[in-house]
Design a protein around this motif. Structure first.
Motif, PDB file in Angstrom:
ATOM      1  N   LYS A 129       0.838  -1.201   0.000  1.00 44.28           N
ATOM      2  CA  LYS A 129       0.000   0.000   0.000  1.00 44.28           C
ATOM      3  C   LYS A 129       0.871   1.249   0.000  1.00 44.28           C
ATOM      4  O   LYS A 129       1.316   1.694   1.047  1.00 44.28           O
ATOM      5  N   SER A 131       1.523   5.147  -0.063  1.00 47.65           N
ATOM      6  CA  SER A 131       0.753   6.349   0.265  1.00 47.65           C
ATOM      7  C   SER A 131       0.918   7.365  -0.857  1.00 47.65           C
ATOM      8  O   SER A 131       1.744   7.211  -1.748  1.00 47.65           O
ATOM      9  N   LYS A 132       0.145   8.422  -0.784  1.00 39.71           N
ATOM     10  CA  LYS A 132       0.245   9.478  -1.798  1.00 39.71           C
ATOM     11  C   LYS A 132       1.563  10.240  -1.669  1.00 39.71           C
ATOM     12  O   LYS A 132       2.029  10.855  -2.615  1.00 39.71           O
ATOM     13  N   VAL A 157      -2.316  -2.022  -3.601  1.00 35.97           N
ATOM     14  CA  VAL A 157      -3.613  -1.437  -3.262  1.00 35.97           C
ATOM     15  C   VAL A 157      -3.388   0.030  -2.923  1.00 35.97           C
ATOM     16  O   VAL A 157      -2.497   0.362  -2.154  1.00 35.97           O
ATOM     17  N   ASP A 158      -4.212   0.890  -3.492  1.00 38.70           N
ATOM     18  CA  ASP A 158      -3.994   2.326  -3.275  1.00 38.70           C
ATOM     19  C   ASP A 158      -4.910   2.920  -2.213  1.00 38.70           C
ATOM     20  O   ASP A 158      -4.891   4.112  -1.995  1.00 38.70           O
ATOM     21  N   LYS A 159      -5.701   2.104  -1.547  1.00 35.67           N
ATOM     22  CA  LYS A 159      -6.610   2.642  -0.532  1.00 35.67           C
ATOM     23  C   LYS A 159      -6.148   2.227   0.861  1.00 35.67           C
ATOM     24  O   LYS A 159      -5.910   1.063   1.123  1.00 35.67           O
ATOM     25  N   TYR A 160      -6.066   3.217   1.699  1.00 40.72           N
ATOM     26  CA  TYR A 160      -5.730   2.986   3.097  1.00 40.72           C
ATOM     27  C   TYR A 160      -7.014   2.910   3.916  1.00 40.72           C
ATOM     28  O   TYR A 160      -7.963   3.640   3.645  1.00 40.72           O
ATOM     29  N   THR A 161      -7.013   2.044   4.917  1.00 42.40           N
ATOM     30  CA  THR A 161      -8.125   2.041   5.858  1.00 42.40           C
ATOM     31  C   THR A 161      -7.892   3.191   6.837  1.00 42.40           C
ATOM     32  O   THR A 161      -6.760   3.672   6.986  1.00 42.40           O
ATOM     33  N   GLU A 164      -5.098   2.380   9.205  1.00 39.24           N
ATOM     34  CA  GLU A 164      -3.754   2.479   8.637  1.00 39.24           C
ATOM     35  C   GLU A 164      -3.310   3.928   8.526  1.00 39.24           C
ATOM     36  O   GLU A 164      -2.143   4.252   8.757  1.00 39.24           O
ATOM     37  N   THR A 165      -4.245   4.814   8.202  1.00 40.27           N
ATOM     38  CA  THR A 165      -3.920   6.240   8.145  1.00 40.27           C
ATOM     39  C   THR A 165      -3.507   6.744   9.518  1.00 40.27           C
ATOM     40  O   THR A 165      -2.531   7.491   9.660  1.00 40.27           O
TER      41      THR A 165
END
Length: 171
Positions: A129, A131-132, A157-161, A164-165
């Motif tokens: 994953k 991050s941006k 996967v490009d989406k963080y829960t 996780e953020t």
């Protein structure tokens, strides 16, 4: 009928046509079209996903101990955890790039999973994953580590829960 001019008969020319060149051209065309048809076929990669009908958990019937998540953040930071973040089997930890960092972790997880399952097809599943704020070099480095460790099952996967953020914000 004494001096009648004789009829002049025209000579029949040979009307045979040499088709050798035409045969060569036709064979070249056949080979050309056979090759282009073969190259035009779509290449398919097997993509195995768990069945959705069983309702085993949040991601299907995958055991949590097979999941290894790698979070890539800014400044070459890597945070990893095993299992699901809401119930991790191993607390999240910081790892460095290189042979003594993430590569060592991946090889350890791979060998532990092989000892646990005994089946190379049921190995570790790595979820990457980025991050941006992560740079492209870090993503390429992780993909290189996957190739070096010979881990065949991984996903980007490009989406963080939200958890996780929060985890990245804390560290």
């Amino acid at each position: 009928m004494e001096n009648l001019p004789k009829k002049v008969r025209s000579k029949k020319l040979n009307t045979r046509v040499d088709l050798t060149a035409m045969v060569s051209v036709s064979f070249l065309l056949i080979i050309f079209f056979m090759v282009t048809i073969e190259l035009a076929k779509p290449k398919v990669m097997e993509f195995g996903l768990p069945d959705k009908d069983h309702g085993c958990g949040p991601v299907g019937c995958i055991e949590g101990n097979r999941l290894y998540t790698i979070l890539l953040d800014e400044n070459d930071r890597i945070v990893t955890y095993t299992g699901f973040l809401f119930n991790p089997l191993e607390n999240p930890k910081h790892v460095q790039y290189g042979k003594d960092g993430i590569r060592k972790e991946l090889l350890n997880k791979k060998s532990m999973m092989f000892e646990y399952t005994g089946d190379p097809r049921k190995g570790i599943i790595v979820i990457i994953k980025p991050s941006k704020k992560c740079n492209f070099k870090n993503l390429v480095d992780i993909l290189d580590e996957m190739a070096i460790a010979k881990i065949s099952t991984y996903a980007i996967v490009d989406k963080y829960t939200p958890e996780e953020t929060k985890l990245l914000a804390l560290n």
